[in-house]
Design an enzyme around this catalytic site. Structure first.
Site, PDB file in Angstrom:
ATOM      1  N   SER A 147      -1.519  -7.731   2.129  1.00  0.00           N
ATOM      2  CA  SER A 147      -0.373  -6.870   1.998  1.00  0.00           C
ATOM      3  C   SER A 147       0.849  -7.588   2.044  1.00  0.00           C
ATOM      4  O   SER A 147       0.851  -8.634   2.860  1.00  0.00           O
ATOM      5  CB  SER A 147      -0.419  -5.810   3.005  1.00  0.00           C
ATOM      6  N   TYR A 161      -0.898  -2.414  11.478  1.00  0.00           N
ATOM      7  CA  TYR A 161      -1.170  -2.841  10.043  1.00  0.00           C
ATOM      8  C   TYR A 161      -0.556  -4.156   9.643  1.00  0.00           C
ATOM      9  O   TYR A 161      -1.141  -5.189   9.234  1.00  0.00           O
ATOM     10  CB  TYR A 161      -0.600  -1.654   9.297  1.00  0.00           C
TER      11      TYR A 161
END
Length: 255
Positions: A147, A161
């Protein structure tokens, strides 16, 4: 050059393939001639998506929970019963957790890191022999889906995350050095804003999100499929350990 991006005759496994980015990648692989197995935790959703994608080419459902080592090994065993080799593995299954620093819980750490960072390693390990068989005549591929939050800092408080995706980018480098010895090429993709259940802002408020992206839009299915096809095909054989940012310039705008 005509076959540079072809996946004809190749066998792929995409985790988290029933929706979002995983489905985008699976669809692209099928369009390029691959046989695709998709996996996700929810069996009904996985089966339904496989049926829908079968209109594009041979697509099969292998439901599994890869958040544990046992689950990863079970998926590898189930795959081995269906195919003698694996040419392309896409480690896409992931989770996120957002909460303030003072209240961020241990379960929000363990759930996310186990699925986003531990799972790609142990699933690749479990499928190592299948990938080696796929690499007998040309490079097999492992594509880790990271990401942009692992590249630059998102203002949202998604601590586990961000850490897991940054770790996955570095793990991609480390794994690539070992597995290239077996003719297995490991690389990654760091997506920006793509409409999905995980990125509901892009899904539900795409126009607003697009205003913060230099390209002026969120990513499309073709944008994601194109990057994955490049890495999975002959075109990406010499891309070892690198993670490609696919974000319309969003990380540049973050500064």
């Amino acid at each position: 050059m005509g076959s540079l991006f072809s996946l004809e005759g190749r066998v792929a496994l995409v985790t988290g393939g029933s929706r979002g980015i995983g489905r985008m990648i699976a669809s692209g692989f099928l369009a390029q001639g691959a046989t695709v197995y998709i996996s996700s935790r929810k069996a009904d959703a996985c089966d339904a998506t496989a049926r829908e994608l079968s209109a594009l080419g041979p697509c099969f459902s292998l439901p599994a929970d890869v958040s544990t080592v046992e689950g990863a090994r079970a998926l590898a065993s189930g795959f081995a019963q269906r195919s003698g080799h694996l040419d392309i593995l896409v480690n896409n299954a992931g989770a996120a957790w957002g909460e303030t620093f003072d209240t961020f819980p241990e379960k929000g750490w363990d759930k996310v890191v186990d699925l986003n960072l531990k799972s790609p390693f142990f699933l690749t390990q479990a499928l190592h022999e299948a990938l080696r068989k796929g690499a007998a005549t040309r490079p097999a591929k492992v594509i880790n889906i990271a990401s942009i939050d692992g590249v630059s800092v998102n203002p949202l408080e998604t601590y586990s995350y961000a850490a897991s995706k940054a770790g996955l980018i570095h793990l991609t480098r480390r794994m690539s050095l070992r597995l290239v010895q077996d003719n297995i090429v490991v690389s990654g993709i760091a997506p920006g804003a793509f409409a999905s259940d995980m990125n509901r802002a892009a899904r539900d408020h795409g126009d607003q999100v697009a205003r913060r992206i230099p390209a002026g839009r969120i990513g499309t299915d073709e944008d994601m499929a194109g990057a994955a096809i490049y890495l999975a095909s002959r075109a990406g054989d010499y891309v070892v350990g690198q993670t490609i940012v696919v974000d319309g310039g969003a990380t540049l705008a973050r500064g």
